[in-house]
Design a protein around this motif. Structure first.
Motif, short mmCIF file in Angstrom:
data_model
loop_
_atom_site.label_atom_id
_atom_site.label_comp_id
_atom_site.label_asym_id
_atom_site.label_seq_id
_atom_site.Cartn_x
_atom_site.Cartn_y
_atom_site.Cartn_z
N GLN A 1 24.14 25.19 -30.90
CA GLN A 1 24.17 23.79 -31.29
C GLN A 1 23.26 22.98 -30.34
N CYS A 2 23.61 23.09 -29.05
CA CYS A 2 23.09 22.02 -28.07
C CYS A 2 21.73 22.41 -27.92
N HIS B 1 15.64 18.21 -30.73
CA HIS B 1 15.40 17.26 -31.85
C HIS B 1 15.33 15.93 -31.10
N PHE B 2 16.15 15.77 -30.18
CA PHE B 2 15.83 14.56 -29.13
C PHE B 2 14.57 14.49 -28.55
N ALA B 3 14.08 15.61 -28.11
CA ALA B 3 12.81 15.65 -27.19
C ALA B 3 11.71 15.47 -28.16
N ASN C 1 13.34 8.86 -34.60
CA ASN C 1 14.31 9.36 -35.72
C ASN C 1 15.70 9.12 -35.39
N VAL C 2 15.99 9.78 -34.18
CA VAL C 2 17.22 9.57 -33.58
C VAL C 2 17.98 8.34 -33.44
N ILE D 1 18.37 4.17 -27.02
CA ILE D 1 18.65 5.53 -26.49
C ILE D 1 17.55 6.17 -25.95
N LYS D 2 17.91 6.87 -25.01
CA LYS D 2 16.83 7.86 -24.15
C LYS D 2 16.98 9.42 -24.43
N GLN D 3 15.91 9.87 -24.02
CA GLN D 3 16.10 11.57 -24.05
C GLN D 3 17.42 11.94 -23.08
#
Length: 241
Positions: free
Chosen positions: A143-144, A150-152, A157-158, A167-169
């Protein structure tokens, strides 16, 4: 920025707390001032149930508990988004992604973002034999990995999905699982060995959160005889409750 003396004045504490909470208006906010000896009893009661859902609800009510999962923080407070979609369900059948928490901690350099994934407190990171990872640990790592990827690749979109353009990476991901008081030596070695190889992934046990909480509320616990168990050897030593 107000001085520590100004912040310590009772008439200023509530106002300063509200100002900090407003940094990210839609996030849950918590600070150490929210804690009391009573919470230590609530934490032990939740821990005894061995339920991931129970721990999720307790941390939602007291997000500063997440501070204890990290080795270095600013201790200015914790802002946390609980169960926010970072990827919605896709038309091609790809399932959505919902981390348990996306948390921000403030220090002198700004904000540090972390993804937090909770697993059951009664299941250890290692399997029972202590020669590999448990099923829960394998699931959490998969999951992680998806969360971080996805963040990267889709940070914009996040930000839209969570509702926070700041929000940042994330600096990393933290998996909260198990209780080191009940690990075998073999299980402890597996967890420590994995941690040494994976600097971006932190493994925190629930008793680590418990020790941090006890450390912060112990003085008030000693002065509050109404708290059941406040002065028992187990409470004072951080041993099993």
């Amino acid at each position: 920025m107000p001085t520590l003396f100004e912040i310590s004045k009772p008439e200023n504490q509530a106002r300063f707390h509200e100002e900090l909470a407003a940094h990210f208006p839609e996030a849950l906010y918590g600070s150490r001032r929210d804690f009391s000896a009573k919470l230590a009893g609530e934490f032990d009661a939740a821990l005894a149930l061995g339920s991931e859902e129970t721990m999720q609800k307790l941390i939602e009510a007291h997000p500063y508990l997440l501070q204890y999962a990290f080795k270095t923080t600013g201790h200015h407070g914790t802002w946390a988004y609980s169960k926010r979609w970072i990827r919605t369900n896709q038309v091609n059948g790809l399932p959505g992604l919902i981390p348990d928490f996306i948390a921000a901690m403030q220090n002198s350099l700004g904000y540090s973002w972390q993804i937090i994934e909770l697993k059951r407190p009664d299941v250890q990171f290692s399997n029972k034999r202590g020669d590999g990872l448990s099923t829960e640990a394998h699931k959490a790592l998969a999951q992680c990995g998806e969360y971080m990827s996805h963040f990267a690749n889709y940070i914009e979109n996040v930000r839209v999905n969570v509702g926070n353009e700041r929000i940042k990476q994330p600096d990393g991901v933290t998996i909260v699982i198990g209780d080191s008081r009940f690990e075998s030596e073999a299980q402890r070695r597996v967890r420590a060995g994995f941690q040494d190889l994976s600097p971006k992934i932190s493994i925190a046990t629930y008793d680590r959160l418990r020790r941090g909480l006890l450390n912060d509320v112990l003085p008030s616990a000693l002065e509050t005889p109404a708290y059941d168990g406040a002065q028992t050897p187990d409470f004072l030593s951080g041993g099993p409750a």
